[in-house]
Design a protein around this motif. Sequence first.
Motif, PDB file in Angstrom:
ATOM      1  N   HIS A 153       0.790  -1.230   0.000  1.00 53.93           N
ATOM      2  CA  HIS A 153       0.000   0.000   0.000  1.00 53.93           C
ATOM      3  C   HIS A 153       0.825   1.285   0.000  1.00 53.93           C
ATOM      4  N   SER A 154       2.140   1.174  -0.173  1.00 51.23           N
ATOM      5  CA  SER A 154       2.981   2.359  -0.075  1.00 51.23           C
ATOM      6  C   SER A 154       4.031   2.371  -1.181  1.00 51.23           C
ATOM      7  N   THR A 155       4.575   3.559  -1.427  1.00 51.17           N
ATOM      8  CA  THR A 155       5.656   3.699  -2.403  1.00 51.17           C
ATOM      9  C   THR A 155       7.028   3.649  -1.730  1.00 51.17           C
ATOM     10  N   ALA A 156       7.068   3.311  -0.457  1.00 56.71           N
ATOM     11  CA  ALA A 156       8.312   3.366   0.323  1.00 56.71           C
ATOM     12  C   ALA A 156       9.365   2.397  -0.202  1.00 56.71           C
ATOM     13  N   ASP A 157      10.634   2.824  -0.064  1.00 59.40           N
ATOM     14  CA  ASP A 157      11.744   1.924  -0.366  1.00 59.40           C
ATOM     15  C   ASP A 157      12.680   1.766   0.836  1.00 59.40           C
ATOM     16  N   VAL A 158      12.354   2.458   1.937  1.00 52.51           N
ATOM     17  CA  VAL A 158      13.143   2.341   3.170  1.00 52.51           C
ATOM     18  C   VAL A 158      12.195   2.193   4.358  1.00 52.51           C
ATOM     19  N   MET A 159      12.515   1.244   5.218  1.00 49.86           N
ATOM     20  CA  MET A 159      11.769   1.070   6.468  1.00 49.86           C
ATOM     21  C   MET A 159      12.769   1.068   7.621  1.00 49.86           C
ATOM     22  N   ILE A 160      12.419   1.760   8.699  1.00 46.77           N
ATOM     23  CA  ILE A 160      13.276   1.810   9.889  1.00 46.77           C
ATOM     24  C   ILE A 160      12.543   1.136  11.040  1.00 46.77           C
ATOM     25  N   LEU A 161      13.216   0.176  11.663  1.00 42.05           N
ATOM     26  CA  LEU A 161      12.633  -0.567  12.779  1.00 42.05           C
ATOM     27  C   LEU A 161      13.496  -0.370  14.020  1.00 42.05           C
ATOM     28  N   ASN A 162      12.909   0.225  15.050  1.00 46.19           N
ATOM     29  CA  ASN A 162      13.591   0.436  16.327  1.00 46.19           C
ATOM     30  C   ASN A 162      12.940  -0.432  17.395  1.00 46.19           C
ATOM     31  N   VAL A 163      13.741  -1.286  18.027  1.00 39.12           N
ATOM     32  CA  VAL A 163      13.246  -2.145  19.101  1.00 39.12           C
ATOM     33  C   VAL A 163      14.043  -1.803  20.359  1.00 39.12           C
ATOM     34  N   ASN A 164      13.366  -1.226  21.351  1.00 38.59           N
ATOM     35  CA  ASN A 164      14.050  -0.745  22.552  1.00 38.59           C
ATOM     36  C   ASN A 164      13.370  -1.246  23.820  1.00 38.59           C
ATOM     37  N   LYS A 165      14.138  -1.217  24.908  1.00 39.32           N
ATOM     38  CA  LYS A 165      13.612  -1.626  26.204  1.00 39.32           C
ATOM     39  C   LYS A 165      13.827  -0.516  27.223  1.00 39.32           C
ATOM     40  N   ASP A 166      12.803  -0.300  28.065  1.00 43.14           N
ATOM     41  CA  ASP A 166      12.940   0.627  29.180  1.00 43.14           C
ATOM     42  C   ASP A 166      12.265   0.008  30.402  1.00 43.14           C
ATOM     43  N   LYS A 167      12.048   0.792  31.448  1.00 40.64           N
ATOM     44  CA  LYS A 167      11.467   0.263  32.680  1.00 40.64           C
ATOM     45  C   LYS A 167      10.034  -0.227  32.482  1.00 40.64           C
TER      46      LYS A 167
END
Length: 224
Positions: A153-167
């Motif tokens: 559904h998108s014209t995107a060619d870059v995806m950014i995935l951030n997986v983080n942990k906090d309290k």
Amino acid sequence: MVNTATKERQAKERANQLNRELLATQKLLSQASKQAERVRIARNIHDLLGHHLTALIINLQVASRITQGETKEKIETCHGLAKLLLSDVREAVSEIRDKSDVELKDALMTLFDKLPRLKVQLHFDDNLNIHEVNTADTIIKCVQESVTNTLKHSTADVMILNVNKDKQGISVNISDNGKLIKHFDMGNGLRGMVERLSLIGGHVNFTHDNKGFRTSIAIPQETL
């Protein structure tokens, strides 16, 4: 002819998507099996060896009280060694359990192998530990759905995935750089993400503008 070629391309992309998801799931299942075996071994060590050592310590305490002289000293030495050994056993059991974390990063990387047109940048918190395979599987399914939606559904060619942990727990933030091909609608895939996350106490928000589509996932600490 063009329509047939398009259908063949879509079928191939769908098959590749299913294969990537299958490989990622297989990684999790393999880890789950190893995790269960480690926990079983740790439990047996704790229940059997720990029980016998505790009994030995108690008996040595009793023996120390009813003996005198050199014999008493040797018994007290054995008593001290038994207590140290019990402490070592407990540390070993804890270490075995601590090493039963799910390798989520490896499974995620499998999802991004040979994606058509889309380059994924993964930023993964090295301090993130997940013990529950079901939680890891939920994250995998949500990320896969995001990848599928971006490709469809998108014209995107870059995806950014951030997986983080906090309290509070884990945050998974997914963004792409494309414009939506059609009007945004909460289809079955996105509703499925909401339902999956609700089962583990998590939630998700979707936002979009002319810079791209963003998915923000939060999973509480107690489900890790």
